[in-house]
Scaffold this motif. Structure first.
Motif, short mmCIF file in Angstrom:
data_model
loop_
_atom_site.label_atom_id
_atom_site.label_comp_id
_atom_site.label_asym_id
_atom_site.label_seq_id
_atom_site.Cartn_x
_atom_site.Cartn_y
_atom_site.Cartn_z
N ALA A 77 -97.10 95.78 -7.22
CA ALA A 77 -97.60 96.91 -7.82
C ALA A 77 -97.82 96.41 -9.39
CB ALA A 77 -96.55 97.81 -7.91
N SER A 78 -99.36 96.97 -9.53
CA SER A 78 -99.84 96.75 -10.89
C SER A 78 -99.62 98.06 -11.67
CB SER A 78 -101.43 96.54 -10.97
OG SER A 78 -102.17 96.76 -11.86
N ILE A 79 -98.75 97.95 -12.63
CA ILE A 79 -98.51 99.20 -13.47
C ILE A 79 -98.84 98.72 -15.17
CG2 ILE A 79 -96.66 100.61 -14.33
CD1 ILE A 79 -95.40 100.41 -11.60
N ASN A 80 -99.69 99.57 -15.71
CA ASN A 80 -100.18 99.34 -16.87
C ASN A 80 -100.74 97.76 -17.00
OD1 ASN A 80 -100.80 100.40 -19.50
ND2 ASN A 80 -98.92 99.24 -20.32
N ARG A 81 -99.91 96.92 -17.91
CA ARG A 81 -100.46 95.77 -17.99
C ARG A 81 -99.54 94.66 -17.38
NH1 ARG A 81 -104.31 94.67 -21.84
NH2 ARG A 81 -103.47 92.71 -22.47
N GLU A 82 -98.67 95.02 -16.36
CA GLU A 82 -97.57 94.41 -15.84
C GLU A 82 -97.72 94.18 -14.32
OE1 GLU A 82 -97.00 94.67 -19.76
OE2 GLU A 82 -96.73 96.53 -18.63
N THR A 132 -84.09 91.99 -6.05
CA THR A 132 -84.51 92.00 -7.46
C THR A 132 -85.73 92.40 -7.47
OG1 THR A 132 -82.73 90.27 -7.96
CG2 THR A 132 -84.46 90.84 -9.58
N VAL A 133 -86.20 93.19 -8.32
CA VAL A 133 -87.36 93.32 -9.17
C VAL A 133 -87.76 92.58 -10.13
CG1 VAL A 133 -89.22 94.99 -9.71
CG2 VAL A 133 -87.60 95.96 -7.97
N ARG A 134 -88.86 91.83 -10.21
CA ARG A 134 -89.14 91.11 -11.53
C ARG A 134 -90.58 91.58 -11.83
NH1 ARG A 134 -86.39 87.87 -7.88
NH2 ARG A 134 -84.78 86.84 -8.73
N VAL A 135 -90.81 91.66 -13.07
CA VAL A 135 -91.74 92.08 -13.83
C VAL A 135 -92.40 90.89 -14.57
CG1 VAL A 135 -92.84 93.83 -15.40
CG2 VAL A 135 -90.85 94.41 -13.98
N PHE A 136 -93.81 90.81 -14.36
CA PHE A 136 -94.40 89.51 -14.95
C PHE A 136 -95.69 90.19 -15.80
CE2 PHE A 136 -92.83 88.09 -10.94
CZ PHE A 136 -92.31 86.74 -11.14
N PRO A 137 -95.86 89.46 -16.82
CA PRO A 137 -96.99 89.82 -17.65
C PRO A 137 -98.50 89.73 -16.75
CG PRO A 137 -95.89 88.12 -18.79
CD PRO A 137 -95.26 88.18 -17.52
N GLY A 138 -99.23 90.64 -16.96
CA GLY A 138 -100.42 90.59 -16.12
C GLY A 138 -101.27 89.56 -16.47
N ASP A 139 -101.38 89.01 -17.59
CA ASP A 139 -102.12 87.89 -18.02
C ASP A 139 -101.37 86.49 -17.35
OD1 ASP A 139 -103.43 86.02 -19.34
OD2 ASP A 139 -103.25 86.81 -21.21
N ILE A 158 -106.88 92.51 -17.23
CA ILE A 158 -106.58 91.69 -18.49
C ILE A 158 -107.79 91.23 -19.44
CG2 ILE A 158 -105.16 90.15 -19.88
CD1 ILE A 158 -103.69 92.43 -18.26
N ASP A 159 -108.34 91.94 -20.71
CA ASP A 159 -109.31 91.32 -21.32
C ASP A 159 -110.46 91.36 -20.57
OD1 ASP A 159 -107.40 91.45 -23.47
OD2 ASP A 159 -107.20 89.21 -23.09
N ASP A 160 -110.92 92.49 -19.75
CA ASP A 160 -112.23 92.35 -19.21
C ASP A 160 -112.31 91.43 -17.89
OD1 ASP A 160 -113.25 94.20 -20.78
OD2 ASP A 160 -113.81 92.75 -22.21
#
Length: 718
Positions: A620-625, A634-641, A579-581
């Motif tokens: 798992a890291s997918i795109n920016r999440e 449950t699968v929960r998706v968090f912002p990568g930042d 995330i942002d370098d």
């Protein structure tokens, strides 16, 4: 005061249980007390715990959820099953029955939540208004009447049908002879009577053959068929044209217009839900033996029929039956092109701004705008829980669709190989030799350098080509795997790290059956077992040990450049996201907490506490999440930042057990990529992220096309 008020309002300054470490001073939190009181025989017994909000909230959530489930089970046991009673007692039951509408039930294929008639109970209180409709009968009632009576404006199909399709989708797609085999007539009649009293609930314990018969009876008992009497002959004419090669295209156009323009909206919605479900049944015909042809024979007559007056000619009847079966089969096969509009529902998980302290069971599933998960396939065939998945071949960076494979590995050591684009099953491979007593499965990854698959088990480290040929093996137990930046595979074994070079290693199995015996370089870790690894940056590998220690190695010098203690009893899941370098390493394990480290400073940036979801099974890291599978299924998706503390998705609906593996699979023909979910329920659900254009709210973190390369193995599990 209800405990829900406490859970929804306490500690507003610590949203979602996210704490920050660094220079910000920790404010002293007020103490709370949890007290267990048992009254029995006039005596009172107590036990209490006193601590801070952060420490006790997970316990409170867990206890509250367990109490709710127990209340539901008690309510279900109190349900009165209709039997041969006198008419007066039955009338009394109908007049005094009320329905508990507090619970929610997922609709067909988990597409939405809605109220359902559950936990029918007997009560004599005059203050409680009956919740059962004045006439809850389902069978023999027109479709429009049912929709209007239930006011199901979102689903537009009867709750009874929605519940059956949902239960069959989650638990019975692999049942042999689904829709062909009948259930017990006594059980069918009893259940039919219960449904007509207003209990439309279904569960995994229901006999699937009883549910399928009830669904077919419901369709046959409609005053008018789904196709309607007026359009019946036109559907048969379309069947004739499609069956004639020269008129085939025109026949499909006629069929599409009949369905999308001429059928009443309620009829079209119900037909689409049913055909949509039958597609998933037909996808798994190798397991359930019910392909589109078999399904059309047993289901077509329930969708298309016409009341005839006078005697029937046997030849005409046979010809008509063949046309009905054929048109039904064509709708199943060509579902995507025949139905122009998507289902008039919302998906079970919507990318939204749902607050992190929301109870997953109560997360709304309405349309918030943004993006939605759309299911494409549900694959069966494994006999044990799926543990790992790996993408290899053309999907790892090449352009050749024909060589793109997905491997799925179960706890019995059997791997199934799938075409990543057509999602068709190709081959099964025995990774763990059952003739030698079997063994445990620890990890599986694929390599970017030479498109090989590596499996770590209690028997051996094995190297495979993408089509299942065994290239080589190293006897002995190995636990964790990671492909480095220097064309190497790092393998965590008992008190040692083995490093194998990929240079010169073949990518295909030898034709003469001779197995490669790779020789690696050893980094000895006395008393240490590395449970998880992931590569970070240009020359780093991070790893977590069984001794709760975090290690950072230089992949060029093989030196340990940093190590520190990590507050996790069994840290066995890792993922790296940029995330942002700046790259952040997300770590989780059996304690259910999530720790996020900064790759530049090696410091703990944030910690997300266990919110009652228990163990972490996959990161798992997918795109920016960051996508995480939890013990609560449950699968929960968090912002990568890590600065953004909201949960983007609470996703639950296409699987009935823990999601143990998540991978991103590019759509090599263009369009949205696929997300594959491997589950302990032995199935694989394949979805895509679609943009919802009906709302103006824009979710910017997810792009339509993923440009970053797939780093399978280390981007999902280390």
């Amino acid at each position: 005061m209800d405990i829900e008020l406490f859970l929804s309002s306490f500690n507003t300054s610590n949203v979602g249980g996210v704490t920050t470490t660094g220079n910000t001073p920790n404010k002293q939190q007020p103490k709370i007390k949890v007290k267990l009181v048992v009254e029995s025989g006039g005596s009172t017994y107590e036990k209490s715990l006193e601590s801070t909000n952060d420490q006790l909230k997970p316990l409170i959530i867990k206890l509250n959820n367990k109490i709710k489930k127990y209340e539901e089970s008690l309510n279900k046991k109190n349900f009165v099953t209709p039997n041969k009673q006198s008419s007066s007692s039955m009338n009394l039951l109908q007049k005094s029955a009320t329905v508990n509408l507090s619970s929610t039930s997922m609709s067909h294929i988990g597409l939405t939540h809605h109220s359902s008639f559950k936990n029918l109970q007997v009560t004599t209180s005059p203050d409680i208004q009956p919740a059962v409709p004045s006439n809850p009968i389902v069978f023999g009632v027109s479709l429009d009447t049912l929709i209007a009576k239930e006011k199901s404006m979102e689903l537009r199909i009867p709750t009874f049908v929605s519940n059956i399709l949902n239960t069959l989708f989650l638990h019975s797609l692999g049942v042999e002879g689904l829709f062909r085999i009948s259930g017990s007539q006594v059980e069918i009649q009893n259940r039919r009577g219960i449904v007509n009293l207003g209990d439309y609930s279904t569960s995994r314990d229901d006999n699937p053959h009883v549910l399928t018969v009830l669904l077919k009876q419901f369709l046959r008992d409609l005053p008018e068929p789904i196709c309607t009497n007026g359009l019946y002959d036109l559907f048969l004419a379309a069947s004739d044209q499609i069956n004639f090669q020269q008129c085939k295209d025109n026949g499909f156009e006629v069929l599409k217009k009949l369905i999308n323009n001429n059928l009443p909206v309620n009829n079209r919605n119900l037909l689409q839900h049913i055909i949509h479900f039958l597609r998933f049944v037909a996808m798994n015909q190798s397991v359930n033996l019910m392909g589109s042809s078999n399904l059309s024979r047993v289901f077509g007559p329930n969708l298309f029929w016409k009341k005839e007056s006078g005697p029937l000619d046997i030849q005409i009847l046979q010809s008509t039956s063949e046309k009905v079966n054929f048109i039904t089969e064509q709708m199943i096969i060509h579902y995507d092109s025949v139905f122009e509009e998507p289902l008039q529902t919302t998906s079970p998980a919507v990318l939204s701004n749902t607050p992190t302290n929301s109870n997953p069971a109560s997360v709304p599933t309405g349309n918030f705008g943004g993006k939605k998960l759309v299911i494409h396939s549900k694959l069966l065939g494994h006999n044990k829980s799926i543990q790992w998945m790996a993408l290899c071949g053309g999907g790892s960076g090449g352009d050749d669709c024909s060589t793109s494979r997905v491997w799925s590995l179960d706890s019995h050591g059997m791997a199934r190989i799938w075409d990543s684009q057509s999602q068709q099953f190709i081959k099964e491979v025995e990774v763990v030799d059952q003739s030698k007593g079997g063994g445990a499965v620890y990890q599986m990854i694929s390599t970017v350098v030479n498109d090989t698959v590596w499996t770590a088990t209690s028997q051996r480290l094995a190297i495979w080509d993408i089509d299942g040929g065994l290239i080589g093996e190293v006897p002995g137990e190995s636990y964790s795997l990671c492909e480095s930046q220097n064309k190497e595979i790092w393998v965590g074994g008992p008190q040692v790290l083995n490093i194998y070079s990929l240079d010169g290693m073949p990518s295909h199995a030898s034709t003469d059956g001779e197995l490669l015996k790779p020789i690696g370089t050893n980094l000895f870790m006395k008393g240490i077992i590395i449970l998880a690894m992931c590569r970070v940056g240009q020359n780093r590998i991070w790893g977590c040990s069984s001794e709760k220690t975090l290690y950072v190695w230089d992949t060029k010098t093989k030196e340990t450049i940093h190590q520190c203690e990590i507050q996790e009893k069994r840290p066995k899941r890792m993922a790296c996201i940029e995330i942002d370098d700046t790259e952040y390493i997300w770590i989780g394990g059996d304690e259910g907490s999530i720790q996020i480290f900064n790759s530049k400073t090696f410091k703990l940036e944030h910690k997300i506490l266990n919110q009652g979801w228990d163990k972490i099974f996959h990161i798992a890291s997918i795109n920016r999440e960051i996508w995480i599978g939890f013990w609560d299924t449950t699968v929960r998706v968090f912002p990568g930042d890590p600065k953004n503390k909201e949960i983007l998705i609470d996703y639950k609906g296409y699987h009935s057990d823990v999601v143990s593996s998540i991978i991103e699979v590019p759509n090599l023909k263009g369009g949205d990529p696929y997300i594959w979910f491997g589950s302990y329920d032995k199935s694989i659900s394949i979805v895509s992220i679609k943009e919802d254009t009906s709302k103006s709210w824009n979710f910017t973190n997810i792009k339509k096309n993923f440009s970053r390369p797939i780093r399978q193995g280390f981007s999902s599990r280390g």
